[in-house]
Design a protein around this motif. Structure first.
Motif, PDB file in Angstrom:
ATOM      1  N   VAL A 131      52.855  -1.359 -50.029  1.00  0.00           N
ATOM      2  CA  VAL A 131      51.617  -1.909 -50.572  1.00  0.00           C
ATOM      3  C   VAL A 131      50.489  -0.945 -50.226  1.00  0.00           C
ATOM      4  O   VAL A 131      50.264  -0.638 -49.051  1.00  0.00           O
ATOM      5  CB  VAL A 131      51.313  -3.304 -49.994  1.00  0.00           C
ATOM      6  CG1 VAL A 131      50.050  -3.883 -50.635  1.00  0.00           C
ATOM      7  CG2 VAL A 131      52.507  -4.232 -50.194  1.00  0.00           C
ATOM      8  N   GLY A 132      49.823  -0.425 -51.250  1.00  0.00           N
ATOM      9  CA  GLY A 132      48.787   0.569 -51.029  1.00  0.00           C
ATOM     10  C   GLY A 132      47.439   0.127 -51.569  1.00  0.00           C
ATOM     11  O   GLY A 132      47.366  -0.483 -52.638  1.00  0.00           O
ATOM     12  N   GLU A 133      46.401   0.429 -50.816  1.00  0.00           N
ATOM     13  CA  GLU A 133      45.047   0.193 -51.320  1.00  0.00           C
ATOM     14  C   GLU A 133      44.563   1.478 -51.984  1.00  0.00           C
ATOM     15  O   GLU A 133      44.632   2.562 -51.385  1.00  0.00           O
ATOM     16  CB  GLU A 133      44.115  -0.183 -50.167  1.00  0.00           C
ATOM     17  CG  GLU A 133      42.694  -0.433 -50.653  1.00  0.00           C
ATOM     18  CD  GLU A 133      41.747  -0.857 -49.532  1.00  0.00           C
ATOM     19  OE1 GLU A 133      42.212  -1.342 -48.478  1.00  0.00           O
ATOM     20  OE2 GLU A 133      40.527  -0.699 -49.735  1.00  0.00           O
ATOM     21  N   VAL A 177      61.068 -15.012 -50.411  1.00  0.00           N
ATOM     22  CA  VAL A 177      61.525 -14.448 -49.133  1.00  0.00           C
ATOM     23  C   VAL A 177      60.348 -13.985 -48.269  1.00  0.00           C
ATOM     24  O   VAL A 177      60.473 -13.851 -47.057  1.00  0.00           O
ATOM     25  CB  VAL A 177      62.528 -13.284 -49.323  1.00  0.00           C
ATOM     26  CG1 VAL A 177      63.812 -13.791 -49.953  1.00  0.00           C
ATOM     27  CG2 VAL A 177      61.947 -12.149 -50.143  1.00  0.00           C
ATOM     28  N   GLU A 178      59.197 -13.753 -48.922  1.00  0.00           N
ATOM     29  CA  GLU A 178      58.022 -13.336 -48.156  1.00  0.00           C
ATOM     30  C   GLU A 178      56.778 -13.454 -49.038  1.00  0.00           C
ATOM     31  O   GLU A 178      56.855 -13.270 -50.260  1.00  0.00           O
ATOM     32  CB  GLU A 178      58.197 -11.878 -47.678  1.00  0.00           C
ATOM     33  CG  GLU A 178      57.166 -11.436 -46.668  1.00  0.00           C
ATOM     34  CD  GLU A 178      57.637 -10.238 -45.810  1.00  0.00           C
ATOM     35  OE1 GLU A 178      58.861 -10.000 -45.695  1.00  0.00           O
ATOM     36  OE2 GLU A 178      56.757  -9.551 -45.263  1.00  0.00           O
ATOM     37  N   ILE A 179      55.664 -13.797 -48.418  1.00  0.00           N
ATOM     38  CA  ILE A 179      54.381 -13.756 -49.122  1.00  0.00           C
ATOM     39  C   ILE A 179      53.481 -12.802 -48.351  1.00  0.00           C
ATOM     40  O   ILE A 179      53.233 -12.989 -47.162  1.00  0.00           O
ATOM     41  CB  ILE A 179      53.739 -15.149 -49.246  1.00  0.00           C
ATOM     42  CG1 ILE A 179      54.608 -16.063 -50.124  1.00  0.00           C
ATOM     43  CG2 ILE A 179      52.325 -15.034 -49.839  1.00  0.00           C
ATOM     44  CD1 ILE A 179      54.069 -17.477 -50.312  1.00  0.00           C
ATOM     45  N   VAL A 180      53.054 -11.745 -49.041  1.00  0.00           N
ATOM     46  CA  VAL A 180      52.237 -10.709 -48.406  1.00  0.00           C
ATOM     47  C   VAL A 180      50.768 -11.066 -48.622  1.00  0.00           C
ATOM     48  O   VAL A 180      50.270 -11.053 -49.744  1.00  0.00           O
ATOM     49  CB  VAL A 180      52.543  -9.323 -49.015  1.00  0.00           C
ATOM     50  CG1 VAL A 180      51.760  -8.236 -48.282  1.00  0.00           C
ATOM     51  CG2 VAL A 180      54.038  -9.031 -48.985  1.00  0.00           C
ATOM     52  N   LYS A 181      50.111 -11.427 -47.540  1.00  0.00           N
ATOM     53  CA  LYS A 181      48.742 -11.946 -47.641  1.00  0.00           C
ATOM     54  C   LYS A 181      47.707 -10.830 -47.557  1.00  0.00           C
ATOM     55  O   LYS A 181      47.034 -10.658 -46.541  1.00  0.00           O
ATOM     56  CB  LYS A 181      48.533 -13.021 -46.567  1.00  0.00           C
ATOM     57  CG  LYS A 181      49.446 -14.214 -46.800  1.00  0.00           C
ATOM     58  CD  LYS A 181      49.335 -15.328 -45.772  1.00  0.00           C
ATOM     59  CE  LYS A 181      50.252 -16.484 -46.184  1.00  0.00           C
ATOM     60  NZ  LYS A 181      50.269 -17.572 -45.200  1.00  0.00           N
ATOM     61  N   GLN A 182      47.634 -10.075 -48.633  1.00  0.00           N
ATOM     62  CA  GLN A 182      46.693  -8.951 -48.732  1.00  0.00           C
ATOM     63  C   GLN A 182      45.921  -9.103 -50.033  1.00  0.00           C
ATOM     64  O   GLN A 182      46.517  -9.213 -51.094  1.00  0.00           O
ATOM     65  CB  GLN A 182      47.465  -7.619 -48.778  1.00  0.00           C
ATOM     66  CG  GLN A 182      48.284  -7.296 -47.554  1.00  0.00           C
ATOM     67  CD  GLN A 182      47.468  -6.601 -46.458  1.00  0.00           C
ATOM     68  OE1 GLN A 182      46.268  -6.384 -46.593  1.00  0.00           O
ATOM     69  NE2 GLN A 182      48.120  -6.284 -45.350  1.00  0.00           N
ATOM     70  N   GLY A 183      44.603  -9.120 -49.965  1.00  0.00           N
ATOM     71  CA  GLY A 183      43.786  -9.115 -51.177  1.00  0.00           C
ATOM     72  C   GLY A 183      43.553 -10.488 -51.773  1.00  0.00           C
ATOM     73  O   GLY A 183      43.990 -11.510 -51.232  1.00  0.00           O
TER      74      GLY A 183
END
Lengths: 156, 156
Positions: B122-124, A110-116
């Motif tokens: 989502v936390g850093e 449903v979603e891809i979170v593009k962080q890291g």
């Protein structure tokens, strides 16, 4: 200090690209709809297939499946109708379900979170399979990171 | 079947609104930067504070802290400089750090994924504190869901 279960994340694009990888960065994130989040390495084979198909399965390994966990730390080999020696069948959504896993869920992305360096693939559970119904608490049936040995802390 | 650790998610907006809630839907999701994802109930007190401050802490409870886990299933009471009877101090980012927790990480929110009845915060990780250095594997020092009794399967 976060304790983890051990899962084999699978995907198949229907064009000969099949992926199966041992992962542990997994959590449920919602009840309605039932969502799971998985941290997936962005340069992995599986990430490419999942991004394209928007579909994956999470296979829950059992306490006796340490061998399978280590097998899928390595690149997947499809041969003789098996995935790196493990028998499987195709799930409703196309992703491989390992016959010897305790259970599996099939998810649509449903979603891809593009962080890291690993992205967060958010999947809605659309099918669930229980191959080996657990006798006690379900969360004691699964292979855990700490069962893999004192030096295993792989993430992702 | 997903095994979980037990955490107290804390936040403080500096205007008298302080929240502490037992949660378990937690996973790391990246190494660089170090990211964690937490499933947080959208109608909870903590969700409102975290959305506003973009800051939270995750306190890792130890094996002997079942009482604290059940305490923070209930609404937080700030009294006599304690959080529902538990002593704490303020972290660098403002969120409460429980003095008796095994460890804690402070995070700045990088994204909130608005999917489902719980959203994915989502936390850093920007600060880490180890109050009680574990003797063995760190992931065996934490209180787990299955330690809370046969009927406890709370999610979120």
């Amino acid at each position: 200090m976060i304790p983890y279960g051990i899962y084999v994340l699978t995907a198949d694009d229907g064009k000969g690209n099949v992926s199966a990888a041992t992962v542990n960065w997994v959590t449920q994130t919602a009840f309605a709809p039932p969502l799971v989040a998985v941290g997936v390495k962005t340069d992995s084979h599986g990430y490419g297939i999942i991004s394209a198909t928007k579909s994956f399965a999470l296979n829950m390994l059992g306490k006796d499946q340490k061998g399978a966990a280590f097998t899928f730390f390595k690149p997947t080999e499809v041969k003789d109708g098996k995935l790196s020696g493990q028998s499987y069948h195709q799930g409703t959504g196309g992703a491989p379900i390992l016959d010897d896993a305790v259970a599996a869920v099939e998810c649509k992305v449903v979603e891809i979170v593009k962080q890291g360096d690993h992205h967060i693939v958010v999947g809605e559970v659309v099918e669930a399979h229980v191959m080996k119904p657990p006798a006690g608490r379900p969360d004691t049936a699964i292979l855990e990171m700490k069962d893999l040995g004192d030096n295993v802390f792989y993430g992702g």
